[in-house]
Design a protein around this motif. Structure first.
Motif, short mmCIF file in Angstrom:
data_model
loop_
_atom_site.label_atom_id
_atom_site.label_comp_id
_atom_site.label_asym_id
_atom_site.label_seq_id
_atom_site.Cartn_x
_atom_site.Cartn_y
_atom_site.Cartn_z
N LEU A 1 0.83 -1.20 0.00
CA LEU A 1 0.00 0.00 0.00
C LEU A 1 0.87 1.25 0.00
CD1 LEU A 1 -2.74 1.40 0.21
CD2 LEU A 1 -2.65 1.07 2.70
N PHE A 2 1.91 1.26 0.82
CA PHE A 2 2.84 2.39 0.90
C PHE A 2 3.45 2.66 -0.48
CE2 PHE A 2 7.09 4.16 1.66
CZ PHE A 2 6.82 5.19 2.56
N ASN A 3 3.90 1.61 -1.15
CA ASN A 3 4.52 1.76 -2.47
C ASN A 3 3.53 2.33 -3.48
OD1 ASN A 3 6.90 0.75 -1.48
ND2 ASN A 3 6.63 -1.30 -2.33
N ARG A 4 2.29 1.84 -3.44
CA ARG A 4 1.29 2.30 -4.40
C ARG A 4 0.97 3.78 -4.19
NH1 ARG A 4 -2.72 1.16 -8.06
NH2 ARG A 4 -2.06 -0.99 -8.38
N LEU A 5 0.88 4.20 -2.93
CA LEU A 5 0.49 5.58 -2.63
C LEU A 5 1.64 6.57 -2.82
CD1 LEU A 5 -1.75 5.10 0.54
CD2 LEU A 5 -2.48 5.45 -1.83
N THR A 6 2.87 6.11 -2.56
CA THR A 6 4.00 7.04 -2.57
C THR A 6 4.87 6.92 -3.80
OG1 THR A 6 5.51 5.53 -1.42
CG2 THR A 6 4.09 6.93 -0.05
N ARG B 1 7.83 8.95 3.50
CA ARG B 1 7.82 9.64 2.21
C ARG B 1 6.74 10.73 2.23
NH1 ARG B 1 11.64 6.95 1.80
NH2 ARG B 1 12.40 5.60 0.14
N GLN B 2 7.00 11.78 1.49
CA GLN B 2 5.99 12.83 1.34
C GLN B 2 5.11 12.50 0.13
OE1 GLN B 2 7.29 17.03 1.40
NE2 GLN B 2 6.00 17.34 -0.40
N ILE C 1 1.12 15.27 2.80
CA ILE C 1 1.28 14.54 4.06
C ILE C 1 2.59 13.77 4.04
CG2 ILE C 1 -1.22 14.27 4.37
CD1 ILE C 1 -0.84 11.31 3.57
N ILE C 2 3.04 13.37 5.23
CA ILE C 2 4.18 12.46 5.35
C ILE C 2 3.60 11.10 5.71
CG2 ILE C 2 6.31 11.91 6.59
CD1 ILE C 2 6.60 14.45 5.05
N MET C 3 3.91 10.06 4.91
CA MET C 3 3.42 8.72 5.20
C MET C 3 4.56 7.86 5.71
SD MET C 3 0.96 6.29 2.94
CE MET C 3 -0.46 7.25 3.49
N SER C 4 4.28 7.09 6.76
CA SER C 4 5.29 6.25 7.40
C SER C 4 4.88 4.79 7.31
CB SER C 4 5.43 6.66 8.88
OG SER C 4 6.26 5.75 9.58
#
Length: 425
Positions: free
Chosen positions: A219-224, A243-244, A253-256
């Motif tokens: 999910l992180f990879n897809r969004l960022t 990542r921003q 936003i900053i996603m962690s």
């Protein structure tokens, strides 16, 4: 030694199922998770796995004589080199079983330590895992483990060039622990400075949390658009990654991305989670990612929420729940889950692989982060320098005047910032 040159170790997985333990996990899913843990190490080949039903645990050997003999024949036939027991094994039980089966043996703690050692990438992650491994070894003194003698990934429990068989000395371990603590203090200090610099960035932090292998990194990879290591594997991500990203409405936003939680986490490893958990403590929003296709999804969710509650996070930051991997569901179940999520506030059914359901999730993230701001007036004494500095770092001060007793400060802030201010020392 290159990873593909590592010798392959033939492993056998056992899950002891104690009939008298009312808190025990369902045996078959627990065994499946233990096999997945073993598969997370590249130099292990699982050649067999089984649940062992136990009326009681024997203090010296864990299992009864008949079961030990039966398992010995099976392991000999499969040429097993390493036995993984999904549970706690005492040093005495370990020695006796290793002698009886002529194999090496790891319990759940030892295996997870191996995985963490193999995966740690940041300086703090490496140091935390080394300290956890030393603490584990100190309680056992079965075989020595030292950083300088380790030539392979992992801790040397599994085998390979890095293993030593000399007896460990408590004083030497304690000295090494002290040295690692000093190194860690320096690393933590540096990271604290980085976090302070990040706090000045006027973008909210969204932390992805969830049980290991729930699909957070995908999910992180897809969004960022990042390239974080994502694989259908337990503990694929260990170190936190940030990542921003820009939301559809233009908000930044900053996603962690964080390490996956797991049931029965070894106590020695709780500290190794600290870097990740501190990112979660700083979050303006927590997104709890669940593998809704997993048969134990409810139990996994409870484990995650228990950890968040113990951190004091569950009552602080707002939380959205994401039911991931709907692409793995049969069509009837898929439609039912999507409908159920749509009818429930703060729950979103998605597939991080196909992208289904992501738009409503991103809209909800935008909406939650539009935290209404209110004007307040604070009175601080001259000794509250840190609190005053924090307010200025957050960029919420709209006015300030000095009095005989201290400062009167006007602020314009969110509820989240107000809660955090109350928690400052």
């Amino acid at each position: 030694m290159l990873e593909h040159d590592r010798p392959i170790t033939r492993a056998y997985v056992l899950h002891p199922d104690l009939k008298t333990d009312r808190t025990r996990r369902a045996a078959d899913p627990a065994l499946e998770e233990a096999v997945s843990l073993a598969a997370a190490l590249p130099d292990l080949q699982v050649v067999g796995a089984e649940v062992v039903r136990l009326p009681k645990l024997l203090p010296g050997t864990l299992f009864g004589k008949g079961k030990i003999a039966e398992l010995k024949d099976r392991m000999k036939a499969e040429e097993v080199e390493l036995v993984l027991i999904d549970g706690h094994v005492t040093p005495v039980q370990q020695r006796n079983l290793e002698k009886a089966w002529d194999v090496k043996l790891l319990d759940r703690t030892g295996l997870i330590l191996e995985i963490f050692s193999d995966r740690a990438r940041t300086a703090e992650g490496v140091l935390q895992v080394e300290m956890a491994a030393l603490s584990y070894q100190r309680t056992r003194l079965v075989r020595a483990w030292t950083h300088l003698e380790r030539q392979r990934g992992g801790l040397g429990f599994v085998g390979g060039p890095g293993e030593t068989q000399i007896e460990a000395d408590r004083r030497a371990i304690d000295m090494q622990l002290q040295a690692l603590k000093r190194q860690l203090e320096k690393v933590v200090k540096t990271r604290t400075l980085h976090r302070a610099a990040r706090a000045k960035v006027p973008y909210p932090i969204v932390a992805l949390v969830g049980y290991t292998n729930a699909g957070k990194s995908t999910l992180f990879n897809r969004l960022t658009g990042a390239d974080v290591f994502a694989k259908d594997m337990l503990f694929a991500t260990l170190d936190p990654t940030m990542r921003q990203i820009e939301l559809p409405e233009g908000d930044k936003i900053i996603m962690s991305d964080t390490v996956g939680f797991i049931s029965d986490l070894p106590t020695e490893l709780v500290a190794a989670f600290r870097a990740t958990l501190e990112e979660v403590l700083d979050a303006d929003l927590i997104v709890h990612v669940r593998d809704i296709s997993h048969p134990q999804t409810e139990e996994q969710s409870k484990d995650v929420m228990a950890i968040l509650t113990s951190l004091g996070v569950a009552d602080d930051a707002p939380l959205l729940e994401v039911w991931n991997k709907i692409d793995r569901l049969p069509s009837d179940d898929h439609d039912g889950i999507v409908t159920q999520a749509a009818r429930t506030e703060d729950i979103f059914a998605i597939s991080a692989i196909t992208g289904e359901g992501l738009d409503p999730l991103l809209d909800a993230i935008s909406e939650v982060l539009k935290d209404p701001r209110t004007a307040d007036q604070l009175v601080l004494g001259f000794g509250a320098g840190k609190a005053r500095a924090w307010l200025f770092d957050q960029g919420v001060v709209t006015g300030e005047r000095q009095t005989e007793d201290g400062y009167v400060i006007d602020v314009f802030w969110t509820q989240t910032q107000a809660r955090r201010f109350q928690k400052l020392d």
